[in-house]
Design an enzyme around this catalytic site. Structure first.
Site, PDB file in Angstrom:
ATOM      1  N   THR A  93       0.862  -1.182   0.000  1.00 42.64           N
ATOM      2  CA  THR A  93       0.000   0.000   0.000  1.00 42.64           C
ATOM      3  C   THR A  93       0.896   1.230   0.000  1.00 42.64           C
ATOM      4  O   THR A  93       1.626   1.461   0.969  1.00 42.64           O
ATOM      5  CB  THR A  93      -0.903   0.015   1.242  1.00 42.64           C
ATOM      6  OG1 THR A  93      -1.642  -1.205   1.268  1.00 42.64           O
ATOM      7  CG2 THR A  93      -1.860   1.200   1.211  1.00 42.64           C
ATOM      8  N   LYS A 168      -7.512   1.506  -2.798  1.00 41.53           N
ATOM      9  CA  LYS A 168      -7.041   1.007  -1.501  1.00 41.53           C
ATOM     10  C   LYS A 168      -7.153   2.109  -0.442  1.00 41.53           C
ATOM     11  O   LYS A 168      -7.554   1.852   0.710  1.00 41.53           O
ATOM     12  CB  LYS A 168      -5.590   0.538  -1.636  1.00 41.53           C
ATOM     13  CG  LYS A 168      -4.929   0.096  -0.353  1.00 41.53           C
ATOM     14  CD  LYS A 168      -5.491  -1.200   0.217  1.00 41.53           C
ATOM     15  CE  LYS A 168      -4.839  -1.533   1.549  1.00 41.53           C
ATOM     16  NZ  LYS A 168      -5.313  -2.769   2.134  1.00 41.53           N
ATOM     17  N   LYS A 236       0.477   4.617   8.439  1.00 40.66           N
ATOM     18  CA  LYS A 236       1.143   4.985   7.177  1.00 40.66           C
ATOM     19  C   LYS A 236       0.102   5.157   6.067  1.00 40.66           C
ATOM     20  O   LYS A 236       0.112   6.126   5.319  1.00 40.66           O
ATOM     21  CB  LYS A 236       2.167   3.887   6.851  1.00 40.66           C
ATOM     22  CG  LYS A 236       2.906   3.993   5.549  1.00 40.66           C
ATOM     23  CD  LYS A 236       2.297   3.161   4.439  1.00 40.66           C
ATOM     24  CE  LYS A 236       2.300   1.665   4.692  1.00 40.66           C
ATOM     25  NZ  LYS A 236       1.676   0.877   3.629  1.00 40.66           N
TER      26      LYS A 236
HETATM   27  P1  NAP Z   1       5.243  -6.656   7.382  1.00 41.95           P
HETATM   28  O1  NAP Z   1       4.839  -7.937   8.012  1.00 41.95           O
HETATM   29  O2  NAP Z   1       5.802  -5.554   8.224  1.00 41.95           O
HETATM   30  O3  NAP Z   1       6.339  -7.038   6.238  1.00 41.95           O
HETATM   31  C1  NAP Z   1       6.982  -6.023   5.514  1.00 41.95           C
HETATM   32  C2  NAP Z   1       7.886  -6.678   4.475  1.00 41.95           C
HETATM   33  O4  NAP Z   1       8.514  -5.627   3.716  1.00 41.95           O
HETATM   34  C3  NAP Z   1       9.015  -7.521   5.083  1.00 41.95           C
HETATM   35  O5  NAP Z   1       9.283  -8.610   4.241  1.00 41.95           O
HETATM   36  C4  NAP Z   1      10.180  -6.523   5.073  1.00 41.95           C
HETATM   37  O6  NAP Z   1      11.442  -7.151   5.072  1.00 41.95           O
HETATM   38  C5  NAP Z   1       9.931  -5.833   3.763  1.00 41.95           C
HETATM   39  N1  NAP Z   1      10.589  -4.521   3.678  1.00 41.95           N
HETATM   40  C6  NAP Z   1      10.308  -3.422   4.426  1.00 41.95           C
HETATM   41  N2  NAP Z   1      11.133  -2.406   4.051  1.00 41.95           N
HETATM   42  C7  NAP Z   1      11.921  -2.892   3.067  1.00 41.95           C
HETATM   43  C8  NAP Z   1      12.967  -2.335   2.288  1.00 41.95           C
HETATM   44  N3  NAP Z   1      13.359  -1.060   2.434  1.00 41.95           N
HETATM   45  N4  NAP Z   1      13.563  -3.106   1.363  1.00 41.95           N
HETATM   46  C9  NAP Z   1      13.171  -4.404   1.195  1.00 41.95           C
HETATM   47  N5  NAP Z   1      12.201  -4.997   1.899  1.00 41.95           N
HETATM   48  C10 NAP Z   1      11.594  -4.244   2.824  1.00 41.95           C
HETATM   49  O7  NAP Z   1       4.085  -5.992   6.536  1.00 41.95           O
HETATM   50  P2  NAP Z   1       2.763  -6.673   5.924  1.00 41.95           P
HETATM   51  O8  NAP Z   1       1.707  -6.687   6.955  1.00 41.95           O
HETATM   52  O9  NAP Z   1       3.135  -7.923   5.208  1.00 41.95           O
HETATM   53  O10 NAP Z   1       2.344  -5.540   4.883  1.00 41.95           O
HETATM   54  C11 NAP Z   1       3.027  -5.383   3.641  1.00 41.95           C
HETATM   55  C12 NAP Z   1       2.256  -4.361   2.793  1.00 41.95           C
HETATM   56  O11 NAP Z   1       0.918  -4.834   2.593  1.00 41.95           O
HETATM   57  C13 NAP Z   1       2.145  -2.979   3.454  1.00 41.95           C
HETATM   58  O12 NAP Z   1       2.222  -1.965   2.478  1.00 41.95           O
HETATM   59  C14 NAP Z   1       0.771  -3.016   4.097  1.00 41.95           C
HETATM   60  O13 NAP Z   1       0.239  -1.711   4.254  1.00 41.95           O
HETATM   61  C15 NAP Z   1       0.006  -3.857   3.092  1.00 41.95           C
HETATM   62  N6  NAP Z   1      -1.165  -4.596   3.633  1.00 41.95           N
HETATM   63  C16 NAP Z   1      -1.094  -5.237   4.853  1.00 41.95           C
HETATM   64  C17 NAP Z   1      -2.228  -5.931   5.323  1.00 41.95           C
HETATM   65  C18 NAP Z   1      -2.213  -6.680   6.643  1.00 41.95           C
HETATM   66  O14 NAP Z   1      -3.296  -7.062   7.119  1.00 41.95           O
HETATM   67  N7  NAP Z   1      -1.057  -6.938   7.256  1.00 41.95           N
HETATM   68  C19 NAP Z   1      -3.396  -5.960   4.565  1.00 41.95           C
HETATM   69  C20 NAP Z   1      -3.410  -5.348   3.332  1.00 41.95           C
HETATM   70  C21 NAP Z   1      -2.292  -4.663   2.872  1.00 41.95           C
HETATM   71  P3  NAP Z   1      12.122  -7.639   6.462  1.00 41.95           P
HETATM   72  O15 NAP Z   1      11.618  -9.033   6.692  1.00 41.95           O
HETATM   73  O16 NAP Z   1      13.577  -7.588   6.184  1.00 41.95           O
HETATM   74  O17 NAP Z   1      11.704  -6.663   7.552  1.00 41.95           O
END
Ligand code: NAP
Length: 293
Positions: A93, A168, A236
């Site tokens: 997102t 979104k 965010k």
């Molecule tokens: P998360 O568990 O915090 O995972 C974030 C991922 O991004 C990790 O693999 C992290 O790597 C990687 N990352 C972060 N900064 C990076 C960088 N500078 N370079 C390379 N990799 C990087 O987040 P999530 O919940 O999966 O969410 C991911 C996205 O989906 C976000 O944009 C969020 O807003 C969206 N989203 C989330 C949900 C939900 O329910 N969780 C639902 C819909 C959409 P590391 O493992 O090294 O930290």
């Protein structure tokens, strides 16, 4: 289509598994390499050692990282390995303007770029039932269909680059209002001494129900908020919504009040909890009542 997956977080690891089940996953890359090694071992796919290597060995790349600058960094890492006609699909997102910027950047290389953010939470990612909102060039969307369909149940093309992220942002505004309402209602129900689990079962079928009520009111009833959708990630998203609304000259009360409450939670050290932890603030509105068990 040989597909690589970047970003094995709460969402991405499940989405990569969905691509594997559909026979599409070639390999994975994650900033913290251990996660990529472990998933590659589980799925018997490749763990790429660099983004460039991943790009050079795939026809499509799916990305799911945290925020705008993270996505820019990933695209920069992929760029040397990209070749014309490849497709890069971003499920993170981020702002609609960021999606348009990256679309222009990759278009210059002959690479298709789709903004395809998702909704449905970790559960939707695990069961490949995400709603996926897509913006970009329609022919690229058509080519990417097998990949999108492997991760989601409801996939919709909404228009030019940025349209997926605008959709979104619309969803995130709704989630803000709903999680606040569910938190407030559950704190009230607790103060009234109602049997919370039975109440959730019943009201989950009522007119005030929602995905958040059915799936997150139980977290509130048990005062436990395990990682799902982190408070700091929704904050965010709401800053993105704030910026996009400001471009229309509007300030949105639901967005502003939720951001203020998330700032409180983050300050108190709860930024990595699921957003249902807003219940902590709502239950504090009823100071005379004991903590729920
Ligand atoms: P998360 O568990 O915090 O995972 C974030 C991922 O991004 C990790 O693999 C992290 O790597 C990687 N990352 C972060 N900064 C990076 C960088 N500078 N370079 C390379 N990799 C990087 O987040 P999530 O919940 O999966 O969410 C991911 C996205 O989906 C976000 O944009 C969020 O807003 C969206 N989203 C989330 C949900 C939900 O329910 N969780 C639902 C819909 C959409 P590391 O493992 O090294 O930290």
């Amino acid at each position: 289509m040989q597909t690589g997956f970047v970003g094995l977080g709460a969402m991405g690891a499940h989405m990569a598994r969905s691509l594997h089940r559909a026979g599409l996953l070639t390999g994975v890359w994650n900033r913290t390499a251990d996660k990529a090694t472990a998933l590659a071992k589980e799925l018997r796919c490749l763990a790429f050692t660099s983004l460039t290597e991943l790009a050079g060995n795939c026809e499509a790349v799916v990305i799911c990282v945290s925020a705008d600058d993270d996505l820019r960094a990933v695209i920069a890492g992929l760029e040397p390995g990209l070749s014309p006609n490849m497709i890069v699909m971003d499920c993170s997102t981020v702002g609609a303007a960021t999606a348009r910027e990256l679309h222009t950047r990759l278009d210059a290389l002959g690479v298709g770029f789709l903004d395809c953010p998702v909704s449905g939470g970790v559960e939707g990612a695990r069961t490949a039932s995400l709603a996926i909102m897509v913006g970009g060039d329609e022919p690229v969307f058509s080519r990417a269909q097998p990949i999108l369909q492997a991760m989601g149940k409801n996939v919709a093309y909404l228009g030019a680059s940025g349209a997926g992220q605008a959709a979104k942002a619309t969803n995130q505004i709704m989630c803000a209002g709903i999680i606040q309402a569910v938190g407030e209602a559950m704190a009230f129900a607790h103060a009234e001494g109602l049997p919370l689990d039975r109440l959730i079962e019943l009201l989950g079928k009522g007119a005030g129900s929602s995905w958040y009520f059915v799936n997150r009111a139980p977290f509130m009833a048990h005062n436990s908020f395990p990682a799902g959708f982190r408070v700091r990630l929704h904050a965010k998203d709401l800053r993105i919504c704030r910026d996009m609304a400001a471009q229309h000259g509007a300030q949105l009360p639901v967005v502003e009040s939720t951001l203020a409450q998330y700032a409180q939670l983050i300050n108190q050290g709860f930024g990595d909890e699921d957003i249902s932890s807003i219940y902590r603030l709502k239950s504090a509105l009823f100071p005379a009542k004991p903590e729920p068990t």
